[in-house]
Each structure stands twice: as C-alpha cells, then as structure tokens.
Design a protein around this motif. Structure first.
Motif, mmCIF file in Angstrom:
data_model
loop_
_atom_site.group_PDB
_atom_site.id
_atom_site.type_symbol
_atom_site.label_atom_id
_atom_site.label_comp_id
_atom_site.label_asym_id
_atom_site.label_seq_id
_atom_site.Cartn_x
_atom_site.Cartn_y
_atom_site.Cartn_z
ATOM 1 N N GLN A 136 -7.989 2.040 6.765
ATOM 2 C CA GLN A 136 -8.958 1.416 5.872
ATOM 3 C C GLN A 136 -10.303 2.161 5.844
ATOM 4 O O GLN A 136 -10.881 2.345 4.791
ATOM 5 C CB GLN A 136 -9.175 -0.032 6.355
ATOM 6 C CG GLN A 136 -10.048 -0.872 5.472
ATOM 7 C CD GLN A 136 -9.236 -1.596 4.423
ATOM 8 O OE1 GLN A 136 -8.618 -0.977 3.569
ATOM 9 N NE2 GLN A 136 -9.207 -2.900 4.488
ATOM 10 N N ALA A 174 0.823 -1.205 0.000
ATOM 11 C CA ALA A 174 0.000 0.000 0.000
ATOM 12 C C ALA A 174 0.859 1.257 0.000
ATOM 13 O O ALA A 174 0.570 2.203 -0.731
ATOM 14 C CB ALA A 174 -0.935 -0.010 1.208
ATOM 15 N N ARG A 176 -7.929 4.793 0.124
ATOM 16 C CA ARG A 176 -8.079 4.395 1.528
ATOM 17 C C ARG A 176 -7.624 5.456 2.525
ATOM 18 O O ARG A 176 -8.395 5.877 3.368
ATOM 19 C CB ARG A 176 -7.300 3.095 1.781
ATOM 20 C CG ARG A 176 -7.882 1.906 1.055
ATOM 21 C CD ARG A 176 -9.191 1.463 1.702
ATOM 22 N NE ARG A 176 -10.019 0.745 0.748
ATOM 23 C CZ ARG A 176 -11.186 0.198 1.043
ATOM 24 N NH1 ARG A 176 -11.683 0.294 2.248
ATOM 25 N NH2 ARG A 176 -11.864 -0.425 0.115
ATOM 26 N N LEU A 218 -3.991 2.898 -3.996
ATOM 27 C CA LEU A 218 -4.563 2.405 -2.739
ATOM 28 C C LEU A 218 -4.577 3.502 -1.689
ATOM 29 O O LEU A 218 -5.529 3.635 -0.925
ATOM 30 C CB LEU A 218 -3.771 1.194 -2.239
ATOM 31 C CG LEU A 218 -4.112 -0.105 -2.957
ATOM 32 C CD1 LEU A 218 -3.196 -1.217 -2.497
ATOM 33 C CD2 LEU A 218 -5.561 -0.475 -2.709
#
Lengths: 533, 295
Positions: free
Chosen positions: A76, A51, A61, A57
């Motif tokens: 998350q 990540a 996120r 990502l």
C-alpha cells in the motif's frame, strides 16, 4: 569538507527534518490505518484478490505479496515512501549544487582553500546522512504502527536506498542542466519516470491469485522504486535488489564528481538558448502568465495522463466480476462518502487526484507572486503604474486558469479514454468530473492569496502545506479514521461526486462563494501592506 | 520653484529600528538632486517610501504634489525608477524585460530604445539569469530611460558599471534634464555627483545632516592653506577658526574655516610669503567628515 557538510546541515536544519518527519508519519499512518481498517488476514486477502487482477490498482499501489499485515502495508505505502525519499534527495542535491553555482555561492566557496569537487562531495555526504536518518525514522514509524521490527528495518533501508539512488541521479542532472530550476524539474521528472516504469511493470505483471502475489514485468526492474519494492520487506526481506540502488548512487556520484572537477565554474552540457530581442509582454498579468504557463503545461499533461487511467482501467473492473463488491469497498475508502456505480467511482477517484494537482497548480501561481516580491522584482513592476490590487488579481486569475487547465485536462483524458474503450457516453460526464474539481482548487488559491497578503513570509510554506494537508485528509482521512468534522474542513471534501446520480453541487457553490470573498479580502489586505523582502 | 519631491519630518520604523528619523528632503523641478549617505543611512528606504512601496510611519511626503502611498499609480505614470540592486526575471531576456517595464508605463520610444541599447552595448538576447551585475544594471537603465518621464528616481544606478558606461549614463542624465525632467540621484560616486548634481542632501542615520549646493557645502568647511614663509606657528594658533597649524620644512600648513580666512591672511601678510596655495576641501573630505561624524 567537514565545515561544508556542517554548513549544508545548518542551511537545511528545518527543511530536511520536515521531509523526514513527514515521510515517517506517512509510514506510521499507513501501518496504523491498515490495522484498523483491515484487521485480519481474511479482510486483507479479500481486497488483494481483486487487486492482483486489477492492473490500475497495481499501478497506483505496488506489488502484493500475500495477505499478512506487513506485506499489505508494504504493498500500500512503499511507493509513496520511496517517492518522498527521492524528492527530498533531488531537491537537497540541487539546492546545494546547481543552485549554489547559479547564485554565485559556489564561486565564493571555490575561491577558498577547498578542492574543486569538495563542495559537491559535501553535498553528497549530506544526502547520504539525510537518507540514513530517513531510513531510521521510517523503520521506527512502521514499527510504531505495529509492524514487526525486522521487516520495518528492511523497509526503512529500502526507502533510504531509493533516496540514495536519487541523490546520485540528481547530482548528475545538476552537472548537465544550466539552471537550478531546470535541474529540479528534470530530476523530479525522473522520479516520476521511475514511478511510471514500475507502475507499467507491476500492472502488466503475472498474477498468482492463489498465493495473492504478482510477479512484475521487466519495466519494474528499470526503476529504483521497483528495486525497493522487490525487497518485500515483511515477507522475503531480500536486500539484494538494494545493491542496484547503491550501485546507481555510487556510479552516478562518481560521474558527477568527475564532471565537477573537470568543468569550468558555471558551465553545463545543456546550453541556455538565447531569448528574443523584443518582448511582447507589456502587462502585469501577461508577466504572471509568462512565468506560470510552462508549469501549467506540465501539470496539465500530468492531469491528462492521470485522467486517461479511468477508461483504461474500467475494463479490468468489469472483468473482475463478482469480486466487485470488495473493490467497491476499497474505492469507498478513497472517496469520502462515495457510493454508487463502480465505473463512476473510478472516475471520481482518478479525476479527484487530478483535482489535487489542480489545487497545487493554483497555489503555485500565487506563490510565484511571493517569489517576485521576495526577489525584488515586484518592486520593478509596482514602481510602474500598476496597482497592488491589479497585480495580485493577475496572479489569482492565472492561478484559476492553471487550475482549470489541469482539472479539465484530466476530465478530457478520462473522457477520451472512455471513447477509446468504446464507451463514448461517458465523455460528457468525465468532463463534468473535471469541472467539479474547480471549487476546491479555487479555495486553495484564495487561501494562499490571503496568507500572501497578510503573512507574506509564510506564503510558500502555507501554499504547499495546506494543499498537501487537504489532499492527505481527503485521500487518507477515511483510511486513518479522522472524524468527519476534520475531513469536512478540507475543501476537497465538498467536491461534487461527478459522475453519479447523487452529485451535490451546493457545497461546491458555497466553497466558490467563500473563495471569492477570501480573494477580495486578500486584495484589500495587500493594498494596506508594504513590500516585504 | 515648485518642489517635485517634498518630504518633511519623514519617519519609518521597522520594529524598534528607526530607519528614517525625521528626514527632510526637497527636490525642485528640473534639478538633479544628489542623495548621499553612508550604507544603511536610509537612502533606499527613503526611495521606497517616495515610490509608495513602503508606507511612512510619520511625517509628510509628496511626490508631484501627491501622496505616494495613496496615489502610487498616478505618480508612477510620470516616473522612472532604477533600483540599487537589480533583480531580473531569470527566464526573460533583457529585451523582453525592457519592453515589459516600459510597456507597463505605456511603451518605449522605439528610437530611444534602440539608441540606448547601442550606447550601453547591451546584448538584449541574453536571459536575465546570465547577466552580470553591471549588465543587469544596464537593463534597468535602458528600461528607465527608453520612455520619457518627468521624474527619474535612480538608486545608485552606476554601481557595477565601467567608466565608459558611466559616461553614457551621465549623458543620459544630462539629456533628460535638458528635456526638463527632475532627477533624484542616490550615489556614492563623488565625481558623478560633482558633475551632475545641482544640489545635494546628505543623510546619516535617517536624518538629513546637510543640504545645499556643493558650493554651499564647501563654504561650511575649511580650506587647506600652504604658505612658504618663516612666520612662527604660534602666531596662527591663537586665531579662532585656524586649525591644525604645523610646519613642514619651509612651509607652514594650516586649515582655516571660511569665516576666519581674512584674519589668517592678514596675519600671513605680516611676513614675506614666497608662495601660497589655498585648496578647497575635496568632496571626499567633505563626505568623510559627514559620514564619519560621531552622532
């Protein structure tokens, strides 16, 4: 003032608890889900290693800050908790400010012995209370999901503070915009801007792979959601950034109150343009399209932007090299049953999110028919030689066009982004990925139409609710460990996995056929039903 | 004459509420039929049944000889409607709304449209959400009158209009009836009813309580008599059909039902009468009597 506050609480006695409960549930599900899927620091660390070097990502996120359970959950889900709080706040404020003013309710209240700014002050106070409740329940949700108490409360505060900031922002927007629709649209767009600013800041941040952290770039600091992220509730628990949110809330609320007490009732900074003297719409379907198309443009632009993530992010996946096995595992979680080449899966994931937007756009077009009926305008149209069947089919057709526009815009965005990234072979398959989203969107359109024809008063709740539920089951079903039978009930589960070698269009065709039947039943049911206010 | 709108024993239930409870309504071709009743009597429900927007729970109903629920579209080709509470599309201008609503019926008569907009002094460029109640009403009226129809169903069409605009409205009703159209006019404005309507139906609690021409209705009620005479009060109190006998200085006052007029006059002429006025009941009195009546 207290009476006005109570009146607001009473009007919102269903909607605000639903928002709060849904947000708390998301917090709980996020915490519990991570615990089952990634039980150890090593599991989480492996995922985060990828990540930190994968901007896409990070954009979707948030900011990693170590591999502890709390930090991972915060990375998350916090952005999504913050978006929920922000949207709850904007709709709450508009509902009790510009919407009241537009409908003449403010005039009614303003003629009584209350100050000019008192109704707005009551609205702001109600917004504060709602966000306080949200903060508490999010904290309890996270704690219930097995996270440490102190961090959970810091996370709750960060969520509530983000909501608070948007209470202020929405109050200012409601002063500027001439209509409640415009105010809601603008405020919701500003929530989107806040998300995108921090997405850009996070994605372009400086990674530290050894510590598994990312230091965000400056754009994140322009966003209330970014301020909330920087609390890092479960590691640093630094509440100082929330002062920015509170300051924004206080300053903008003061500005809104000042504007409200100085300006005339019904006035606004932005003016409404005058319309055309002669109309060109002379059919029921023309009207349905006229009411829907401005939203379609918005949804389609969203789809286009989302789709274009695919090509821009694929580069970082390739550069991630041998870590890609881990990345594959993450993507598998988001794509029901998805296995295959990494870039394929990225397209499926990104365009799949656009498929949810397409379903929302389709449901929205049908929900519009209900709005027409509830507000008495359907009566004007149906008192002309227009059949009920033709009237509803017009809205269903517009719904399909809307959904197709959004899904194809996403496919097009993905295709163009690959062309720009020097991979033009992927253009066709990206477009096909857009087409693959249509059956599920059609299914939600059809079900919304059926609810409208049989239980009209539930149309709005069912339309938005079912798509949200379907999206949740599709996106997070694997993460929270729902049984396959439940996940298969969502039309999104049958979306063909395009691009990919094992794309199966069979189930999608079945979904389409069932949808056609459901629409036919809806039309028959509506022919037997009378108008219901 | 053939009835354009014919309802017999019409019933409509909303759960346990009987909104219409055996309503009879008959509107002849070419007439302006007044449809009156207190708020909540069932006027708008009746109109929605006549338009096929709601289905009757019982009874017979026909508009232009057709069932409004099953033949709604065929009927609507010949019909123009103005709802009582006009809700417009917030983001469409008045002009767009007029063209949409007339377009659905086949298109406006452009000359008529222009003249109506002029007569009603309507700003057609404004958006639906910024119109006042009176202006929303005007948009609906222009849309209804800008294309010729054989039946006009008007549900309290002048609520919110100023007296000048009301005069414009009356002129339009007279125009369409001169052209042979039939009008069902629900209204609370009695001067309007008196000026325009050939016959009226008064409903209460979902039932027609009175129907006929205004002259017929007056006939059923009593006239007020004021006579300057020294005749004693008790000489009249004994006459059946003479009510509320009282004295006000020189004048003797009483109400007399139509059938008792001759007897009352005969009694009056037995003594010298210095002045005599007989006043028919005003419409207000007529309606107050029906509206206020105990069930």
């Amino acid at each position: 003032m207290l009476l006005l506050l109570l009146a607001r609480a009473r009007r919102d006695r269903v909607i605000v608890p639903v928002w709060v409960a849904a947000t708390a549930l998301l917090a709980y599900a996020g915490a519990a889900g991570v615990q089952t899927e990634f039980p150890t620091d090593a599991d989480r660390g492996a995922v985060l290693q990828i990540a930190v070097v994968t901007p896409s990502l990070l954009a979707l996120r948030g900011l990693p800050d170590g591999a502890t359970l709390g930090a991972y959950v915060y990375f998350q889900v916090f952005c999504y908790l913050a978006i929920m709080a922000a949207l709850m706040s904007t709709f709450l404020v508009t509902r009790h400010s510009r919407a009241d003013e537009e409908r003449g309710r403010l005039e009614l209240v303003g003629a009584t012995a209350v100050g000019r700014a008192a109704p707005l002050a009551a609205t702001l106070a109600w917004g504060v209370l709602a966000n306080a409740a949200l903060a508490v329940l999010v904290a309890l949700g996270l704690q219930g999901g097995g996270l440490p108490a102190q961090g959970s409360w810091a996370a709750g505060l960060a969520t509530g503070a983000t909501g608070l900031a948007f209470v202020g922002v929405a109050a200012v927007v409601a002063q500027l915009a001439p209509t409640s629709r415009g105010a809601n649209g603008t405020s919701a767009a500003l929530v989107g801007v806040a998300f995108v600013l921090r997405a850009v800041g996070d994605a372009t941040g400086t990674p530290d792979p050894d510590a598994i952290t990312v230091t965000s770039a400056w754009p994140s600091w322009l966003s209330p959601i970014g301020w909330g992220q920087h609390v890092f509730a479960f590691t640093r628990a630094d509440l100082a950034p929330l002062l920015l949110s509170v300051a924004l809330a206080v300053v903008s609320a003061a500005a809104a109150l000042a504007a409200q007490s100085r300006r005339d009732l019904g006035s606004s900074v932005l003016r409404e343009r005058s319309g055309r003297a002669e109309g060109r719409i002379t059919s029921s379907i023309g009207l349905a399209w006229r009411l829907q198309w401005p939203s379609v443009v918005g949804w389609a632009v969203g789809g286009l932007v989302l789709g274009s993530l695919a090509g821009t992010l694929s580069g970082s996946i390739v550069s991630a090299g041998d870590l890609s096995a881990q990345l594959q595992r993450i993507l598998e979680l988001f794509i029901p049953g998805g296995k295959g080449q990494l870039t394929d899966m990225l397209v499926i994931a990104v365009v799949g999110v656009a498929g949810i937007l397409a379903a929302f756009a389709g449901a929205q077009a049908v929900i519009r028919a209900r709005g027409e009926e509830a507000d008495g305008r359907a009566e004007l149209v149906l008192a002309a030689p227009v059949t009920r069947a033709g009237w509803l089919l017009g809205y269903v057709l517009v719904a399909l066009v809307s959904a197709a526009a959004v899904a194809l815009a996403a496919g097009l965005g993905a295709g163009l982004s690959f062309v720009a990234a020097g991979d033009p072979d992927r253009f066709g398959s990206s477009l096909a990925a857009g087409v693959a989203q249509l059956p599920a969107a059609f299914a939600f359109t059809a079900v919304t139409a059926l609810v409208f024809a049989v239980l009209p008063r539930l149309t709005v709740a069912a339309g938005w609710g079912l798509v949200s539920l379907g999206a949740f089951v599709g996106q997070f079903g694997a993460l929270v460990g729902l049984p396959d039978a439940v996940r298969d009930a969502s039309p999104f589960a049958h979306t063909p996995q395009v691009p990919g070698a094992d794309a199966d269009w069979g189930p999608a065709l079945v979904v389409t056929a069932v949808s056609v039947v459901v629409v036919a039943i809806s039309v028959l049911a509506l022919r037997r039903r009378q108008l219901t206010a | 004459m053939a009835a354009v709108i014919e309802a017999t024993g019409l019933r409509k239930n909303f759960g346990s509420v009987h909104a219409l409870d055996g309503l009879d309504l008959s509107v002849d071709a070419g007439e302006v039929h007044g449809f009156l009743g207190p708020n909540g009597a069932g006027k708008s429900t009746t109109i929605r049944v006549l338009l096929g927007l709601m289905r009757a729970s019982g009874g017979d109903v026909a508009v232009l000889g057709k069932n409004p629920w099953s033949s709604a579209v065929a009927i609507h080709r010949e019909l123009a409607y103005v709802p009582g509470d006009v809700s417009l599309w917030p983001n469409l201008s008045g002009g767009e709304t007029i063209d949409l609503l007339t377009g659905l019926r086949g298109g406006a008569d452009r000359q008529l449209r222009a003249r109506l907009i002029d007569d009603f002094e309507l700003d057609v460029r404004k958006k639906g959400r910024s119109y006042s109640k009176g202006n929303r009403q005007k948009v609906a009226l222009v849309a209804a009158f800008a294309r010729r129809a054989s039946v006009y169903v008007l549900d309290e069409p002048t609520s919110g209009l100023d007296p000048v605009m009301e005069a414009v409205f009356r002129a339009q009703v007279k125009r369409v009836t001169a052209e042979g159209a039939t009008v069902l006019l629900s209204s609370h404005i009695l001067s309007e009813v008196e000026e325009l309507c050939d016959r009226v139906t008064i409903i209460r609690a979902g039932k027609a309580v009175e129907r006929g021409t205004l002259a017929d209705l007056r006939h059923l009620t009593s006239n007020a008599v004021r006579a300057v005479t020294d005749a004693p009060v008790d000489a009249f109190e004994s006459i059946p059909g003479v009510l509320h006998v009282r004295r006000d200085g020189d004048a003797l006052l009483f109400d007399v039902e139509t059938d008792a007029t001759a007897a009352a006059l005969a009694q009056l002429t037995k003594r010298p009468v210095h002045s005599l006025t007989v006043t028919p009941p005003s419409l207000e009195e007529l309606f107050l009597r029906h509206y206020g009546e105990e069930q």
